[in-house]
Design an enzyme around this catalytic site. Structure first.
Site: not given
Ligand code: CTP
Length: 408
Positions: A213-215
């Site tokens: 995923s990402n931030r």
């Protein structure tokens, strides 16, 4: 289509001889297509049973008793968040006094205090109580707090004499409410527009317990959804996992992966006027999701993951647009303008919101952002560092200024 179609209306009923008329008001609103839920004060339950309202609306009714028997759910707050329009009918002098001071000592007053939806108040009481300076002062306070109050009718009161304080007849109440709501909404810049917003970072599962995923926190997309709603739009928010509370007054669809987001966006797009892709969609997903948890490798070569590209949702949908106004985001860490300008044309966008996510206070996770707005036929504009709500406002106003409304 009526202005009431699928509108979430919460009717708060307080206890008085006119309480029974709330039933007819509810029936009329439901007949217009509204979805109605009810909160009752303890006094109201002495005049009419919760079961009567529950049978009429086919929905659970919020009362103190119900709140106490279901401590796991903050039912009145959930109701407050669900509400698009709140109608308080009849509003007794006692309830009006509580509302004027912001008291929340039961389920009904907590719901009133917790909702951000517009509130419409229909007082009904004895004429001397209505004329009492305390009531006048309290009603004045409600109006200065932004609520709208209907003047009671003059007529025969329960006490057997004629006075000013009677509840107007239900059809009159509904007609008044409809005209108030129309006036409230048609003056808004996105009135009648169907706005589709995506938010949050998608998760691409590696195995049953791990994902890529990402931030992204989803804050920018959620701010856009909220502001678009406040500007009068009918908003659908397609959200990947976030820690944020679901904004009220919008259609909410929860997804996890890029593929799920694509499928939901594709389904909603034909009936959308404006698409805003604020989600941080994974560009890659594991080529295969392992059915079992991947075990530590018994060698020292590490672990190589095979990734496959996901569909670029924005590019795909923008390629199919008819009258839709399509807005994309670009998160860059270098050469902001040239990278963003390339995305604007490559993805056939009407507006691109670019941010340099490596700059302090910008982009992922925080409550502030600074963006550059790019479009084909207008000069680029860079905002100051502002709250995400303020950025949302600027993005939507820029879209409107560039012809987003009335394209269809
Ligand atoms: N986007 C999308 N589908 C994807 C990837 C991105 O719809 N599979 C959308 C995002 O929601 C955003 C825009 O495309 O509105 C730009 O995303 P960004 O990550 O900045 O750009 P990419 O096109 O993925 O390019 P790169 O990662 O190479 O910078």
């Amino acid at each position: 289509m009526s202005i009431w179609t699928d509108r979430h209306v919460t009717v708060v009923v307080s206890g008085g001889i006119a309480s029974y008329k709330a039933l007819t008001v509810i029936r009329l609103l439901m007949h217009e297509g509204a979805q109605v839920r009810v909160a009752l004060t303890a006094h109201a339950t002495e005049f009419i049973t919760p079961l009567t309202f529950q049978t009429l609306t086919q929905q659970p009714v919020v009362t103190d008793e119900f709140t106490m028997t279901d401590p796991e759910h903050v039912v009145h707050v959930a109701l407050a968040d669900w509400t698009d329009v709140m109608l308080i009918v009849p509003a007794t002098a006692n309830l009006i006094a509580k509302m004027a001071t912001g008291l929340a000592d039961d389920a009904a007053t907590t719901t009133i205090l917790a909702t951000t939806a517009p509130k419409y108040v229909v007082p009904a009481m004895n004429s001397h109580m209505f004329a009492n300076p305390a009531t006048t002062r309290n009603l004045g306070q409600l109006v200065s707090d932004g609520m709208t109050v209907l003047d009671p009718a003059t007529g025969m009161l329960a006490e057997g004499y004629v006075g000013h304080g009677r509840l107007p007849e239900p059809p009159e109440i509904v007609a008044w409410l409809t005209s108030q709501l129309l006036a409230h909404e048609t003056g808004l810049p996105l009135h009648g527009q169907r706005v589709l917003v995506t938010a949050g970072g998608t998760r691409e599962m590696l195995d049953p317990v791990r994902y890529i995923s990402n931030r992204s926190s989803g804050k920018m997309g959620y701010a856009i959804a909220r502001v678009a709603r406040e500007m009068g739009a009918k908003v659908t928010l397609i959200s990947a996992q976030t820690a944020l509370p679901r904004p009220e007054g919008i259609t909410y669809i929860q997804v996890t992966t890029a593929a799920e987001m694509l499928s939901e966006v594709e389904q909603a797009f034909p009936t959308t006027d404006m698409l805003i892709m604020a989600a941080a969609v994974s560009d890659y997903r594991p080529a295969e999701m392992a059915a079992q948890k991947i075990k530590k490798q018994p060698n020292d070569h590490g672990l190589t993951l095979q990734l496959t590209e996901t569909t670029d949702i924005l590019k795909k949908l923008a390629g199919q647009k008819q009258a839709q106004f399509v807005i994309g985001f670009a998160a860059e860490t270098q050469q902001l303008l040239s990278n963003a300008t390339h995305k604007l044309t490559a993805k056939n966008l009407d507006l691109l919101v670019a941010n340099d996510v490596s700059a302090p206070g910008v982009g992922f996770n925080g409550d502030t952002n600074q963006v550059t707005l790019l479009s084909q036929h207008h000069a680029a504009v860079t905002t100051e560092l502002l709250s995400k709500e303020a950025i949302a406002q600027i993005v939507l106003e820029t879209a409107i200024a560039q012809g987003a409304v009335g394209k269809a």
